[in-house]
Scaffold this motif. Structure first.
Motif, PDB file in Angstrom:
ATOM      1  N   VAL A  52       0.847  -1.195   0.000  1.00 52.47           N
ATOM      2  CA  VAL A  52       0.000   0.000   0.000  1.00 52.47           C
ATOM      3  C   VAL A  52       0.883   1.246   0.000  1.00 52.47           C
ATOM      4  N   TRP A  70      -5.980   5.446  -1.145  1.00 52.92           N
ATOM      5  CA  TRP A  70      -4.940   4.518  -0.692  1.00 52.92           C
ATOM      6  C   TRP A  70      -4.327   4.984   0.630  1.00 52.92           C
ATOM      7  N   GLU A 105      -5.872   6.694   2.923  1.00 56.38           N
ATOM      8  CA  GLU A 105      -6.881   6.407   3.946  1.00 56.38           C
ATOM      9  C   GLU A 105      -6.834   4.929   4.333  1.00 56.38           C
ATOM     10  N   MET A 106      -6.679   4.068   3.344  1.00 56.86           N
ATOM     11  CA  MET A 106      -6.578   2.637   3.617  1.00 56.86           C
ATOM     12  C   MET A 106      -5.324   2.349   4.441  1.00 56.86           C
ATOM     13  N   SER A 144      -5.923   3.406   8.042  1.00 55.29           N
ATOM     14  CA  SER A 144      -6.882   2.562   8.774  1.00 55.29           C
ATOM     15  C   SER A 144      -6.399   1.115   8.853  1.00 55.29           C
ATOM     16  N   LYS A 201      -6.895  -1.230   6.864  1.00 59.38           N
ATOM     17  CA  LYS A 201      -7.923  -2.176   6.420  1.00 59.38           C
ATOM     18  C   LYS A 201      -7.639  -2.520   4.971  1.00 59.38           C
ATOM     19  N   PHE A 202      -7.313  -3.741   4.738  1.00 58.07           N
ATOM     20  CA  PHE A 202      -6.992  -4.171   3.383  1.00 58.07           C
ATOM     21  C   PHE A 202      -8.073  -5.091   2.917  1.00 58.07           C
TER      22      PHE A 202
END
Length: 121
Positions: free
Chosen positions: A17, A112, A114-115, A118, A120-121
């Motif tokens: 990521v 991306w 934000e992911m 967090s 969270k994948f």
């Protein structure tokens, strides 16, 4: 053992990521530089930076798993739009096309990031 493997997998995903986020940031940066070069009349500089940004987006597009469903297909369409915008900017010295490309890249980059935050994948 299982928890260690889960942590390692989570770290590998986070690393991926981060790489994608850095690629988006690079493409956005090259796009902004291309716009500045266009605005100052430096056509070779504009072309160079559009080429760099295009290479990043092409690589992101080529790395998509098209068996991944709707998300991959939608990303492919967005990448194609960005590449078409770069082509228009190159051929027509069109600042708006660079702005359109940058806007899409920034939206994707934000998602991306934000992911990444967090986890969270």
């Amino acid at each position: 053992m299982e928890k260690t493997l889960d942590k390692q997998m989570d770290k590998e995903m986070l690393d991926r990521v981060q790489v994608v986020t850095m690629l988006y940031d690079g493409a956005a940066n090259f796009t902004r530089i291309a716009r500045k070069k266009l605005e100052t009349g430096d056509m070779s500089g504009k072309s160079f930076h559009i080429s760099k940004a295009s290479a990043i987006i092409k690589e992101l597009s080529n790395s998509l798993n098209m068996d991944g469903g709707e998300i991959s297909q939608n990303l492919k369409k967005l990448y194609d739009f960005v590449l078409t915008s770069y082509g228009k900017a190159e051929a027509n010295n069109d600042v708006k096309s660079l702005d359109d490309a940058e806007k899409i890249i920034e939206i994707l980059s934000g998602a991306w990031k934000e992911m990444q935050q967090s986890e969270k994948f």
